[in-house]
Design an enzyme around this catalytic site. Structure first.
Site, PDB file in Angstrom:
ATOM      1  N   ARG A   1       0.833  -1.195   0.000  1.00  0.00           N
ATOM      2  CA  ARG A   1       0.000   0.000   0.000  1.00  0.00           C
ATOM      3  C   ARG A   1       0.872   1.252   0.000  1.00  0.00           C
ATOM      4  O   ARG A   1       1.954   1.264   0.603  1.00  0.00           O
ATOM      5  CB  ARG A   1      -0.910   0.043   1.230  1.00  0.00           C
ATOM      6  CG  ARG A   1      -2.008  -1.001   1.237  1.00  0.00           C
ATOM      7  CD  ARG A   1      -2.965  -0.757   2.400  1.00  0.00           C
ATOM      8  NE  ARG A   1      -2.265  -0.759   3.669  1.00  0.00           N
ATOM      9  CZ  ARG A   1      -2.633  -0.035   4.726  1.00  0.00           C
ATOM     10  NH1 ARG A   1      -3.687   0.773   4.661  1.00  0.00           N
ATOM     11  NH2 ARG A   1      -1.957  -0.106   5.853  1.00  0.00           N
TER      12      ARG A   1
ATOM     13  N   SER B   1       7.686  -5.336   6.707  1.00  0.00           N
ATOM     14  CA  SER B   1       7.298  -6.336   7.716  1.00  0.00           C
ATOM     15  C   SER B   1       8.053  -7.655   7.563  1.00  0.00           C
ATOM     16  O   SER B   1       7.452  -8.733   7.491  1.00  0.00           O
ATOM     17  CB  SER B   1       5.786  -6.562   7.656  1.00  0.00           C
ATOM     18  OG  SER B   1       5.109  -5.359   7.897  1.00  0.00           O
TER      19      SER B   1
ATOM     20  N   ASP C   1       5.401  -3.523  10.726  1.00  0.00           N
ATOM     21  CA  ASP C   1       3.977  -3.265  10.986  1.00  0.00           C
ATOM     22  C   ASP C   1       3.661  -3.205  12.469  1.00  0.00           C
ATOM     23  O   ASP C   1       2.759  -2.475  12.890  1.00  0.00           O
ATOM     24  CB  ASP C   1       3.095  -4.297  10.281  1.00  0.00           C
ATOM     25  CG  ASP C   1       3.471  -5.733  10.606  1.00  0.00           C
ATOM     26  OD1 ASP C   1       4.489  -5.963  11.289  1.00  0.00           O
ATOM     27  OD2 ASP C   1       2.755  -6.646  10.151  1.00  0.00           O
TER      28      ASP C   1
END
Length: 498
Positions: A113, A182, A235
């Site tokens: 994203r 992540s 994350d």
């Protein structure tokens, strides 16, 4: 340090050796005499329930082992082969007063994203986001190179920035980006880190040992995108930042989704592996535990866990993650049902697709576990549509729900033990001032957010382990989009704008 820990470059721990090393492990079951097929299926479920048992005493041992591994990992680099305890170099968290526009890039799965977050102070954040799928050939295989992967990401980011600033303009000052990555990295500053290893579906070999920020920065420069990566986080650290933006009492964050991890705020003086020159003025430091790799002899393991581990892409690694995360719960249930089907073929109408690895996903397990229809029709529909198993009896469906309950309950209670282990490590459990202070644990991830029985079981187990008095001061709550919003917030908290 847990008894199972060995030098990282000599790690030969298996799930079998972990189970055999636990003093509280059940002894091997005696050979059972032949029995009718239905009774054989029931025996599979009974043995599963016994092997997955998580009484409070066992969970307390898991929490203590977790805290011990955390201590070892903070003492010296590589002090714990089970938990990396990575120093994030995030030494200040957002307060809610930050202002301006910041970008975020969230890379942690098969999609990534890009976001633009506008902060208006007073805890107000507006965001625009776009999700981009990554071509499988860029994640693994012969064409998967660092240059190609980061080039693809930088191109998508440049396109997004161009469209956003054409519509909304630029606030002024240098563009700053928070990069949520992540995967395990060895960080050397707030904006640099070398990749330790890939997890999930990624296998871009030439990126291992590379500074991922430098790789992204170079790819952006090649495409004419003027933007500085001001913070590299994962994350979980992002979830901690997002939680802190809205609640100053957040002390830890946990991801419970496809994978799992935890981060927390540590007293910098407790991090012995930090050189004195690295101690921040704030005297606090966010630690990325990488708890998915935690292992202990007292984790309740079964034959199904051991088989899954041996057939996985990373045997002997990520033991805790394979027990509690969304990627694996459906697969564990599938393996149990396959054994039941082999013992009593008529019960599940034949194996159907049960022999196909990972065909049963955790959302399927959740849907069946939550089925409250009189005839468990949702279970029947899931078995038919997902596994090709038709005409199941109410008795068979009840057995399936029971298997789902056993596997999910073990996962939820083990996750609770991990949370209590962190609270124990930072002195929020065992009395004194810490016990009287409010402690908030921010949790993100679909497993926690959407699997209601998992969430309620985990929260109940946290209260059980803490005791009612201490539990009154501990709050476990959802903190959505830590990986997106959180990255922009850390960038804002460490902004170099005048």
């Amino acid at each position: 340090m847990a008894a199972a820990a060995v030098a990282a470059d000599q790690k030969v721990v298996t799930m079998t050796s972990l189970r055999e090393g636990c003093a509280c492990a059940a002894p091997p079951a005696a050979a059972a005499p032949p029995m009718p097929k239905m009774a054989a299926a029931q025996r599979v479920v009974a043995e599963l329930r016994e092997a997955c048992a998580t009484p409070a005493a066992r969970l307390a041992e898991v929490a203590a082992a977790m805290a011990g591994e955390m201590e070892a990992g903070l003492a010296v680099e590589g002090g714990s082969s089970e938990m990396k305890m990575i120093v994030s170099y995030v030494d200040s968290l957002p307060t809610g007063g930050e202002e301006g526009s910041f970008y975020a890039l969230d890379l942690g799965g098969t999609n990534f994203r890009v976001l633009r977050v506008r902060l208006a102070g007073g805890g107000v954040a507006e965001r625009v986001a776009r999700e981009v799928p990554i071509p499988p050939g860029l994640m693994s295989g012969g064409g998967a190179t660092s240059e190609c992967l980061f080039g693809f990401i930088a191109s998508a980011l440049a396109e997004f920035v161009g469209e956003e600033e054409e519509e909304g303009g630029l606030d002024g000052g240098e563009r700053e980006l928070g990069f949520t990555f992540s995967f395990p990295v060895h960080q050397t500053s707030i904006a640099s880190g070398t990749l330790i290893r890939w997890t999930k579906a990624f296998a871009v070999d030439d990126a291992i040992g590379e500074d991922v920020v430098a790789a992204l920065q170079a790819a952006m420069s090649e495409r004419g995108l003027d933007m500085r990566v001001s913070a590299l986080i994962n994350d979980t650290v992002g979830t901690l930042a997002a939680g802190s933006y809205y609640d100053e009492d957040v002390v830890a964050a946990v991801i419970l989704g496809t994978g799992t991890n935890a981060a927390y705020v540590e007293d910098a003086t407790a991090i012995a592996k930090l050189h004195p020159s690295q101690l921040p003025a704030s005297n606090t430091m966010v630690i990325n535990t990488e708890w998915g790799s935690f292992a202990s002899p007292c984790l309740p393991l079964t034959e199904f866990d051991e088989a899954l581990d041996q057939e996985s892409l990373n045997p002997g690694e990520q033991t805790y993650e394979k027990l509690i995360s969304g990627m694996y719960l459906g697969e564990i249930v599938r393996r149990v049902l396959l054994k039941i089907s082999s013992r009593c073929p008529s019960l599940l109408g034949g194996a159907g697709e049960l022999a196909t690895p990972f065909v049963l996903r955790t959302p399927d397990v959740s849907a069946m576990h939550h089925d409250e229809t009189p005839d468990l029709s949702i279970v029947g529909e899931k078995l038919e549509r997902t596994l090709g198993i038709r005409g199941t009896s109410p008795e068979a469906r009840r057995m399936v729900v029971e298997v789902c309950d056993i596997v999910a309950t073990r996962a939820a209670r083990l996750a609770a033990a991990g949370i209590v282990g962190i609270l124990k490590k930072i002195g929020r459990v065992d009395g004194g001032e810490g016990r009287r202070r409010r402690s908030v644990v921010a949790v993100d991830g679909g497993l926690f957010e959407h699997y209601g029985k998992f969430r309620r079981c985990m929260e109940s187990a946290v209260r059980e382990l803490l005791g009612e008095a201490a539990a009154e001061r501990v709050v476990v709550k959802l903190a959505s989009d830590g990986s997106g919003l959180g990255a922009a917030l850390v960038a804002a908290a460490h902004s170099q704008r005048a």
